[in-house]
Scaffold this active site. Structure first.
Site, PDB file in Angstrom:
ATOM      1  N   ARG A  73       0.811  -1.225   0.000  1.00  0.00           N
ATOM      2  CA  ARG A  73       0.000   0.000   0.000  1.00  0.00           C
ATOM      3  C   ARG A  73       0.839   1.268   0.000  1.00  0.00           C
ATOM      4  O   ARG A  73       0.330   2.350  -0.310  1.00  0.00           O
ATOM      5  CB  ARG A  73      -0.914   0.002   1.227  1.00  0.00           C
ATOM      6  CG  ARG A  73      -2.011  -1.057   1.173  1.00  0.00           C
ATOM      7  CD  ARG A  73      -2.853  -1.042   2.437  1.00  0.00           C
ATOM      8  NE  ARG A  73      -2.063  -1.405   3.614  1.00  0.00           N
ATOM      9  CZ  ARG A  73      -2.551  -1.448   4.848  1.00  0.00           C
ATOM     10  NH1 ARG A  73      -3.810  -1.121   5.067  1.00  0.00           N
ATOM     11  NH2 ARG A  73      -1.782  -1.805   5.861  1.00  0.00           N
TER      12      ARG A  73
ATOM     13  N   GLU B  39      -4.096  -1.928  -3.147  1.00  0.00           N
ATOM     14  CA  GLU B  39      -4.810  -2.708  -2.150  1.00  0.00           C
ATOM     15  C   GLU B  39      -5.195  -4.055  -2.764  1.00  0.00           C
ATOM     16  O   GLU B  39      -5.258  -4.210  -3.986  1.00  0.00           O
ATOM     17  CB  GLU B  39      -6.082  -1.964  -1.708  1.00  0.00           C
ATOM     18  CG  GLU B  39      -5.848  -0.564  -1.175  1.00  0.00           C
ATOM     19  CD  GLU B  39      -5.509  -0.560   0.300  1.00  0.00           C
ATOM     20  OE1 GLU B  39      -5.548  -1.653   0.916  1.00  0.00           O
ATOM     21  OE2 GLU B  39      -5.222   0.529   0.833  1.00  0.00           O
ATOM     22  N   PHE B  40      -5.500  -5.026  -1.895  1.00  0.00           N
ATOM     23  CA  PHE B  40      -5.829  -6.360  -2.389  1.00  0.00           C
ATOM     24  C   PHE B  40      -7.143  -6.380  -3.176  1.00  0.00           C
ATOM     25  O   PHE B  40      -7.332  -7.230  -4.050  1.00  0.00           O
ATOM     26  CB  PHE B  40      -5.906  -7.354  -1.229  1.00  0.00           C
ATOM     27  CG  PHE B  40      -4.598  -7.526  -0.493  1.00  0.00           C
ATOM     28  CD1 PHE B  40      -3.390  -7.418  -1.170  1.00  0.00           C
ATOM     29  CD2 PHE B  40      -4.577  -7.788   0.864  1.00  0.00           C
ATOM     30  CE1 PHE B  40      -2.182  -7.565  -0.502  1.00  0.00           C
ATOM     31  CE2 PHE B  40      -3.383  -7.946   1.540  1.00  0.00           C
ATOM     32  CZ  PHE B  40      -2.178  -7.823   0.864  1.00  0.00           C
TER      33      PHE B  40
ATOM     34  N   LYS C 184       1.606 -19.915   7.189  1.00  0.00           N
ATOM     35  CA  LYS C 184       0.689 -20.361   8.221  1.00  0.00           C
ATOM     36  C   LYS C 184       0.122 -19.138   8.957  1.00  0.00           C
ATOM     37  O   LYS C 184       0.710 -18.055   8.885  1.00  0.00           O
ATOM     38  CB  LYS C 184       1.417 -21.280   9.198  1.00  0.00           C
ATOM     39  CG  LYS C 184       2.452 -20.553  10.071  1.00  0.00           C
ATOM     40  CD  LYS C 184       2.987 -21.439  11.142  1.00  0.00           C
ATOM     41  CE  LYS C 184       3.974 -20.712  12.018  1.00  0.00           C
ATOM     42  NZ  LYS C 184       3.408 -19.679  12.890  1.00  0.00           N
TER      43      LYS C 184
ATOM     44  N   LYS D  59      14.715 -26.299   7.939  1.00  0.00           N
ATOM     45  CA  LYS D  59      15.914 -26.296   8.766  1.00  0.00           C
ATOM     46  C   LYS D  59      16.726 -27.567   8.532  1.00  0.00           C
ATOM     47  O   LYS D  59      16.187 -28.663   8.410  1.00  0.00           O
ATOM     48  CB  LYS D  59      15.533 -26.172  10.247  1.00  0.00           C
ATOM     49  CG  LYS D  59      14.941 -24.812  10.610  1.00  0.00           C
ATOM     50  CD  LYS D  59      14.622 -24.732  12.079  1.00  0.00           C
ATOM     51  CE  LYS D  59      14.063 -23.361  12.446  1.00  0.00           C
ATOM     52  NZ  LYS D  59      15.081 -22.297  12.325  1.00  0.00           N
TER      53      LYS D  59
ATOM     54  N   GLU E 257      10.197 -20.577  23.641  1.00  0.00           N
ATOM     55  CA  GLU E 257      10.741 -19.253  23.350  1.00  0.00           C
ATOM     56  C   GLU E 257      10.817 -18.452  24.641  1.00  0.00           C
ATOM     57  O   GLU E 257       9.952 -18.595  25.522  1.00  0.00           O
ATOM     58  CB  GLU E 257       9.874 -18.530  22.329  1.00  0.00           C
ATOM     59  CG  GLU E 257       9.863 -19.192  20.958  1.00  0.00           C
ATOM     60  CD  GLU E 257       9.078 -18.383  19.951  1.00  0.00           C
ATOM     61  OE1 GLU E 257       9.700 -17.571  19.247  1.00  0.00           O
ATOM     62  OE2 GLU E 257       7.854 -18.549  19.882  1.00  0.00           O
TER      63      GLU E 257
ATOM     64  N   ASP F 281      -0.741 -21.645  16.480  1.00  0.00           N
ATOM     65  CA  ASP F 281       0.440 -21.019  15.899  1.00  0.00           C
ATOM     66  C   ASP F 281       1.589 -21.996  15.690  1.00  0.00           C
ATOM     67  O   ASP F 281       2.349 -21.876  14.725  1.00  0.00           O
ATOM     68  CB  ASP F 281       0.905 -19.875  16.805  1.00  0.00           C
ATOM     69  CG  ASP F 281       2.034 -19.058  16.199  1.00  0.00           C
ATOM     70  OD1 ASP F 281       1.974 -18.767  14.990  1.00  0.00           O
ATOM     71  OD2 ASP F 281       2.982 -18.722  16.923  1.00  0.00           O
TER      72      ASP F 281
ATOM     73  N   HIS G 100       4.078 -26.810  12.949  1.00  0.00           N
ATOM     74  CA  HIS G 100       5.468 -27.189  13.219  1.00  0.00           C
ATOM     75  C   HIS G 100       5.580 -28.520  13.960  1.00  0.00           C
ATOM     76  O   HIS G 100       6.273 -29.448  13.513  1.00  0.00           O
ATOM     77  CB  HIS G 100       6.163 -26.116  14.060  1.00  0.00           C
ATOM     78  CG  HIS G 100       6.217 -24.767  13.420  1.00  0.00           C
ATOM     79  ND1 HIS G 100       6.255 -24.586  12.055  1.00  0.00           N
ATOM     80  CD2 HIS G 100       6.268 -23.521  13.960  1.00  0.00           C
ATOM     81  CE1 HIS G 100       6.307 -23.298  11.787  1.00  0.00           C
ATOM     82  NE2 HIS G 100       6.313 -22.633  12.921  1.00  0.00           N
TER      83      HIS G 100
ATOM     84  N   LYS H  54       5.619 -19.282  25.146  1.00  0.00           N
ATOM     85  CA  LYS H  54       6.353 -18.012  25.196  1.00  0.00           C
ATOM     86  C   LYS H  54       6.784 -17.737  26.630  1.00  0.00           C
ATOM     87  O   LYS H  54       6.173 -18.213  27.578  1.00  0.00           O
ATOM     88  CB  LYS H  54       5.458 -16.862  24.722  1.00  0.00           C
ATOM     89  CG  LYS H  54       4.845 -17.058  23.347  1.00  0.00           C
ATOM     90  CD  LYS H  54       5.849 -16.878  22.238  1.00  0.00           C
ATOM     91  CE  LYS H  54       5.159 -16.915  20.873  1.00  0.00           C
ATOM     92  NZ  LYS H  54       6.124 -16.800  19.766  1.00  0.00           N
TER      93      LYS H  54
END
Length: 506
Positions: A62, A104-105, A168, A202, A236, A255, A260, A358
């Site tokens: 944008r 814009e989309f 994701k 990885k 994390e 998430d 994962h 977290k």
């Protein structure tokens, strides 16, 4: 005179895979992921000579940027975040193919301008009409962008290949994932859809296949006769300040676990494929996910938590409810743990414990195979007081490698057995640095190599495993608070204690 490095395996000098004529379009190019990962990965690929001379990169966003504005942003990101040394000659060649399209989309004219830009690049730089569209945008924007690509003719495969890359999460439950896949399949054939799971790029994750199937040492014990349990952890130490727009309402399970950790589980539990052709690898992962389910009762075999105030090292930190952008009544979990069973002859009776969080004790991702204890120990209890279970630990990050834990006699005149570690580290064993996951994945997209990308069936089966847990949590009130800097809520320890097990401390 030149000297050969005696530690260098000559096979490391084999010819690399180089992408053919192509262009990459990044939607959401002004976002954090693009700056920190995507643009640096593109530069590193160019620096390694893995992109064709006419490769072109188009940003779509944008902001009222010119091509030069975008190029300046790209250059800054490459200099700050790239893995390889910044070289002006490499940059100058790459900059010739950099373009920016503002819009814009929902803007038809913007996508028409994008089509014209790609046509001009094909004519002037020889991209062959081959284009990959990287959707680094919120999931709810996927359908709009795909519909615009179809309307503008950009998804047409007749004049070169067209591929779409999506980040994701792939939906927020099974039903939404099916609707999203229906939209994607209505525009692109399945073989042209690349669902990015950066963990699968990885090196250590890919080494799971080598560790298992290239070594006679491990495979005979890779089953329920010897393995007591499997623990997969992604921890994390950072909080979620500034990420409320993405994270609130999604949570740790959606998430991380849905993609994962269930993908890591599938690689650990799969049978040997007949070949390493993408279809064969995907078929074996699908078998695992089809046989997997959460262990009942869910109240006792899962745990969710939300970090509260505490200490992260020497720094005092606030809890999630005090983070900027989060509601004081948010029920979004920042810690999630589930128990999964796999109904197969190889894994019957072996629990797979998956956890992520977290503000935990440290940043680490690892897979630990915890082996059963020896059926008989010809020692007094005093001789083996500090002896635990044998374990094979695959360290995904940050210190990539493999550790084997076993018992050994302590030096001295008495017989005392204690745990010791045999350690393999990527950084010490190989003289070349591992490419970043996004380097490998972007190159695979340009090459049309789908081995490291989950297919539609894998995504839907993963949601089928996780959905019952999410539904139970949503009916069960708030997540349990845990102190920042610890290893999660008490309920996470309780879910293992019910079977006499404990979490491995990374």
């Amino acid at each position: 005179m030149s000297w050969a490095n005696p530690l260098r395996d000559p096979r490391d000098l084999r010819l690399p895979r180089i992408a053919g004529p192509s262009a990459l379009v990044i939607f959401g190019v002004t976002g954090d992921l693009s700056r920190r990962k995507l643009m640096p990965a593109v530069y590193d690929l160019a620096n390694r000579g893995l992109l064709p001379p006419g490769f072109s990169l188009v940003g779509f966003g944008r902001r009222p940027w010119s091509d030069e504005d975008f190029a300046a942003t790209f250059r800054e990101a490459a200099k700050k975040h790239s893995r390889t040394e910044f070289r002006d000659d490499v940059w100058d060649r790459l900059a010739e193919g950099i373009r920016f399209v503002q819009g814009e989309f929902h803007d038809d004219d913007a996508f028409d301008r994008l089509s014209q830009t790609l046509t001009a690049l094909d004519r002037t730089r020889g991209t062959g009409g081959n284009t990959a569209f990287y959707l680094s945008v919120p999931p709810d924007a996927f359908p709009t962008v795909c519909e615009q690509l179809e309307r503008s003719g950009l998804a047409d495969q007749r004049d070169g290949w067209r591929r779409v890359v999506i980040e994701k999460p792939f939906g927020h439950d099974l039903d939404s994932a099916k609707k999203l896949n229906a939209v994607l399949s209505g525009v692109f054939p399945e073989q042209s859809v690349f669902r990015i799971d950066h963990y699968l790029g990885k090196e250590t994750v890919q080494n799971i296949l080598a560790l298992r199937f290239a070594n006679q040492l491990f495979e005979p014990t890779w089953n329920s006769h010897y393995v007591d349990s499997v623990q997969i952890t992604m921890a994390e130490d950072i909080g979620l300040g500034g990420r409320a727009g993405y994270y609130d309402g999604i949570g740790a399970a959606r998430d991380v676990i849905q993609n994962h950790l269930l993908q890591l589980m599938a690689l650990i539990a799969m049978e040997e494929p007949t070949s390493f052709h993408p279809a064969e690898l995907q078929a074996e992962k699908i078998k695992v996910l089809s046989a997997a389910s959460p262990v009942e009762p869910l109240d006792e075999t899962s745990a969710r938590g939300q970090y509260g105030p505490g200490w992260q090292g020497s720094e005092k930190v606030v809890g999630l409810l005090q983070e900027e952008g989060f509601s004081h009544t948010s029920t979004t979990e920042t810690f999630a743990a589930i128990t999964v069973e796999i109904a197969s002859r190889r894994w019957a009776g072996v629990p797979f414990y998956l956890r992520t969080g977290k503000r935990l004790g440290r940043r680490v991702t690892e897979i630990a195979l915890m082996f059963k204890r020896a059926p008989h120990l010809p020692f007094d209890d005093t001789m083996t007081g500090e002896l635990g279970q044998n374990a094979l630990v695959i360290r995904v990050q940050p210190d990539e490698g493999v550790t084997l834990r076993f018992g050994s006699k302590v030096p001295g005149s008495s017989m005392e057995v204690r745990d010791v570690n045999m350690d393999f580290s990527y950084g010490e064993a190989f003289t070349v640095s591992s490419p970043e996951a996004y380097e490998r994945l972007i190159l695979d997209v340009l090459l049309g190599e789908p081995s490291l990308f989950p297919v539609n069936a894998e995504v839907e089966l993963s949601w089928k495993i996780l959905d019952p847990v999410l539904q139970r949590w949503e009916a069960g009130g708030k997540p349990e608070e845990y102190e920042s800097g610890t290893w999660g809520p008490d309920s996470a320890d309780a879910m293992l204690a019910r079977t006499g097990r404990t979490w491995r401390r990374p």
